[in-house]
Scaffold this active site. Structure first.
Site, PDB file in Angstrom:
ATOM      1  N   HIS A   1      43.973  25.146  36.117  1.00 54.37           N
ATOM      2  CA  HIS A   1      42.747  24.311  36.166  1.00 54.37           C
ATOM      3  C   HIS A   1      41.823  24.902  37.225  1.00 54.37           C
ATOM      4  CE1 HIS A   1      40.698  20.180  35.945  1.00 54.37           C
ATOM      5  NE2 HIS A   1      39.959  20.928  36.752  1.00 54.37           N
TER       6      HIS A   1
ATOM      7  N   HIS B   1      37.559  25.980  38.280  1.00 56.70           N
ATOM      8  CA  HIS B   1      36.110  26.053  38.056  1.00 56.70           C
ATOM      9  C   HIS B   1      35.596  27.352  38.659  1.00 56.70           C
ATOM     10  CE1 HIS B   1      35.861  21.770  36.896  1.00 56.70           C
ATOM     11  NE2 HIS B   1      36.875  21.653  37.723  1.00 56.70           N
ATOM     12  N   LEU B   2      35.066  28.216  37.807  1.00 58.67           N
ATOM     13  CA  LEU B   2      34.516  29.499  38.302  1.00 58.67           C
ATOM     14  C   LEU B   2      32.996  29.493  38.341  1.00 58.67           C
ATOM     15  CD1 LEU B   2      36.705  32.304  36.663  1.00 58.67           C
ATOM     16  CD2 LEU B   2      36.681  31.557  39.049  1.00 58.67           C
ATOM     17  N   ARG B   3      32.366  28.483  37.687  1.00 58.03           N
ATOM     18  CA  ARG B   3      30.889  28.451  37.604  1.00 58.03           C
ATOM     19  C   ARG B   3      30.365  29.713  36.899  1.00 58.03           C
ATOM     20  NH1 ARG B   3      32.023  23.277  38.842  1.00 58.03           N
ATOM     21  NH2 ARG B   3      32.028  22.814  41.041  1.00 58.03           N
TER      22      ARG B   3
ATOM     23  N   ASN C   1      32.732  23.024  32.337  1.00 55.71           N
ATOM     24  CA  ASN C   1      31.632  22.122  32.722  1.00 55.71           C
ATOM     25  C   ASN C   1      30.485  22.871  33.398  1.00 55.71           C
ATOM     26  OD1 ASN C   1      33.257  22.509  35.038  1.00 55.71           O
ATOM     27  ND2 ASN C   1      32.690  20.542  35.913  1.00 55.71           N
TER      28      ASN C   1
ATOM     29  N   HIS D   1      44.842  17.353  37.112  1.00 51.60           N
ATOM     30  CA  HIS D   1      44.779  16.904  38.510  1.00 51.60           C
ATOM     31  C   HIS D   1      45.285  15.475  38.691  1.00 51.60           C
ATOM     32  CE1 HIS D   1      41.010  15.550  36.831  1.00 51.60           C
ATOM     33  NE2 HIS D   1      40.380  16.669  37.023  1.00 51.60           N
TER      34      HIS D   1
ATOM     35  N   LEU E   1      37.033  14.624  42.831  1.00 50.78           N
ATOM     36  CA  LEU E   1      37.447  13.630  41.842  1.00 50.78           C
ATOM     37  C   LEU E   1      38.563  14.211  40.987  1.00 50.78           C
ATOM     38  CD1 LEU E   1      33.989  12.147  40.832  1.00 50.78           C
ATOM     39  CD2 LEU E   1      35.844  10.964  42.035  1.00 50.78           C
TER      40      LEU E   1
ATOM     41  N   ASP F   1      42.134  23.093  40.619  1.00 54.11           N
ATOM     42  CA  ASP F   1      40.864  22.365  40.533  1.00 54.11           C
ATOM     43  C   ASP F   1      39.893  22.847  41.609  1.00 54.11           C
ATOM     44  OD1 ASP F   1      38.948  20.674  39.531  1.00 54.11           O
ATOM     45  OD2 ASP F   1      39.730  18.879  40.517  1.00 54.11           O
TER      46      ASP F   1
ATOM     47  N   HIS G   1      31.009  24.209  45.513  1.00 51.33           N
ATOM     48  CA  HIS G   1      29.627  23.701  45.581  1.00 51.33           C
ATOM     49  C   HIS G   1      29.013  24.304  46.829  1.00 51.33           C
ATOM     50  CE1 HIS G   1      29.936  20.510  42.500  1.00 51.33           C
ATOM     51  NE2 HIS G   1      31.174  20.350  42.911  1.00 51.33           N
TER      52      HIS G   1
ATOM     53  N   ALA H   1      31.193  16.016  44.162  1.00 51.07           N
ATOM     54  CA  ALA H   1      32.659  16.026  44.210  1.00 51.07           C
ATOM     55  C   ALA H   1      33.170  17.427  43.934  1.00 51.07           C
ATOM     56  CB  ALA H   1      33.212  15.062  43.172  1.00 51.07           C
TER      57      ALA H   1
HETATM   58  C1  NCD Z   1      34.836  19.257  39.590  1.00 51.66           C
HETATM   59  C2  NCD Z   1      33.568  20.105  39.624  1.00 51.66           C
HETATM   60  O1  NCD Z   1      32.932  20.175  40.680  1.00 51.66           O
HETATM   61  O2  NCD Z   1      33.244  20.717  38.606  1.00 51.66           O
HETATM   62  N1  NCD Z   1      34.855  18.393  40.727  1.00 51.66           N
HETATM   63  C3  NCD Z   1      35.948  17.808  41.278  1.00 51.66           C
HETATM   64  O3  NCD Z   1      35.781  16.975  42.183  1.00 51.66           O
HETATM   65  N2  NCD Z   1      37.158  18.101  40.891  1.00 51.66           N
HETATM   66  C4  NCD Z   1      34.913  18.509  38.317  1.00 51.66           C
HETATM   67  C5  NCD Z   1      36.275  17.905  38.044  1.00 51.66           C
HETATM   68  O4  NCD Z   1      37.237  18.617  37.814  1.00 51.66           O
HETATM   69  O5  NCD Z   1      36.381  16.672  38.074  1.00 51.66           O
HETATM   70 ZN    ZN Z   2      38.284  20.202  37.670  1.00 52.27          ZN
END
Ligand code: NCD
Ligand code: ZN
Length: 354
Positions: free
Chosen positions: A17, A19-21, A45, A184, A229, A257, A261, A273
């Site tokens: 899990h 997020h690489l953006r 996302n 998560h 989150l 996760d 940011h 988040a």
């Molecule tokens: C994630 C994000 O910033 O894309 N944020 C997070 O708090 N985990 C989105 C997600 O996985 O809920």
């Molecule tokens: Zn996530």
């Protein structure tokens, strides 16, 4: 004689899990994951979200190009495992395209409004997505679930437990063969459900939910860099997660996760988040497992259980960690900006070798 640090060598782990953006942020963060993990499940996302196999193919190429441009031998083999973002309007035949692509490994459910970039998410899973869920069950395509209700009547800390009863149980009764990953996981209720539920279900657990409880959000003041989150929960839940992660069930595996940011997006009146953990991911997990006296279980959690659930081979390479105190920097460069990593300014007892 120089002191030789204690080391821990495990089969190379994967991050189930992440997020690489995109763009400059992708370029800045991808090395942190690629240096440690063989593969990662890439969250869809983006803005706009990755909803089709064609978009996932393009995003995958951008990730591979970013990895190639790092020019680091240790990162070169990194494989992004793509996902699609489920919407109320995803057509069932997209699932067949996704399956045939060979590079889409899951479809992500964001309940609309549940988290960062979830406004295009699903408003009513069983009411709106029946055809897609049926196709996913038939094609063996896993549903990756952000398991929180968004009902404003429900206390924020109860969102996961209420989701189990309102969504997860009816979903799995209607589609008993659907592969589901409860992403998560943050509560004792979730651990109990995933441990005992019939059928193909598993869960990812982050390093921060294994290491910290919700006190971290308020230690000496309001701490936006600890806000993610699902939000950190109370200590009883952290202990249940640690027991699950270090226990014998193959249903629990690693998912950071890690969600970068820019500093300013978190330090403001309505901060985003997401915690950035990719840089120190394996050191954070090793710290949690060592704290539980179960370093012997880290390999199963990080490197074996995930591939088994996703039907993929385990990695052939290995990863070595050294027991050496390491400071977490106060910030890391991220394109034109900076990101504040989780536990910035603190020290960890582990680091990657090399
Ligand atoms: C994630 C994000 O910033 O894309 N944020 C997070 O708090 N985990 C989105 C997600 O996985 O809920
Ligand atoms: Zn996530």
């Amino acid at each position: 004689m120089p002191h030789t640090p204690r080391t821990l060598t495990i089969r190379q782990p994967d991050d189930w899990h992440l997020h690489l953006r995109d763009g400059a942020v992708l370029q800045a963060v991808v090395g942190d994951s690629a240096r440690q993990f063989g593969r990662a499940i890439i969250m869809p996302n983006l803005k706009p979200p990755v909803t089709t196999t064609a978009q996932a193919a393009e995003y995958r190429e951008r990730i591979l190009a970013a990895v190639a441009s790092l020019d680091e031998a240790g990162a070169a083999g990194f494989q992004p495992l793509m996902t699609l973002y489920l919407t109320d309007h995803t057509p069932p035949d997209e699932i067949q395209r996704a399956r045939e692509s060979g590079f889409v490994h899951g479809v992500k459910l964001y309940p609309a409004g549940a988290t960062t970039h979830s406004d295009a998410g699903v408003t009513d899973l069983l009411g709106r997505c029946g055809g897609v869920l049926e196709a996913m069950q038939r094609h063996g395509m896993p549903l990756l679930v952000h398991g929180e209700v968004t009902d404003p009547e429900v206390d924020l800390f109860d969102r996961e437990a209420v989701f189990i009863e309102r969504v997860m149980v009816p979903l799995r009764e209607a589609y008993p063969e659907l592969k589901v990953v409860f992403e998560h996981l943050t509560t004792r209720d979730g651990v109990q459900y995933v441990s005992e539920a019939p059928g193909p279900i598993a869960a990812t657990i982050t390093a921060h939910h294994l290491l910290y409880n919700r006190n971290a959000l308020f230690k000496g003041g309001l701490r936006p860099h600890w806000y993610c989150l699902p939000v950190l929960k109370r200590e009883t839940h952290r202990r249940a997660l640690l027991e699950a992660a270090t226990g014998d069930s193959p249903r629990f595996f690693l998912g950071t996760d890690s969600a970068p940011h820019p500093r300013g997006a978190k330090e403001q009146d309505c901060g985003c988040a997401g915690c950035y953990t990719a840089r120190h991911a394996m050191a954070l997990y090793a710290t949690a497992f060592e704290g539980a006296g179960r370093l012997d279980r880290l390999e199963a959690f990080a490197s074996l259980n995930g591939p088994a659930f996703y039907g993929l081979p385990v990695n052939t390479a290995t990863l070595t960690l050294e027991h050496v105190d390491t400071d977490i920097p106060h910030e890391l460069p991220m394109g034109d900006d900076v990101v504040v990593p989780l536990a910035a300014g603190e020290s960890l007892p582990w680091r990657l070798q090399g």
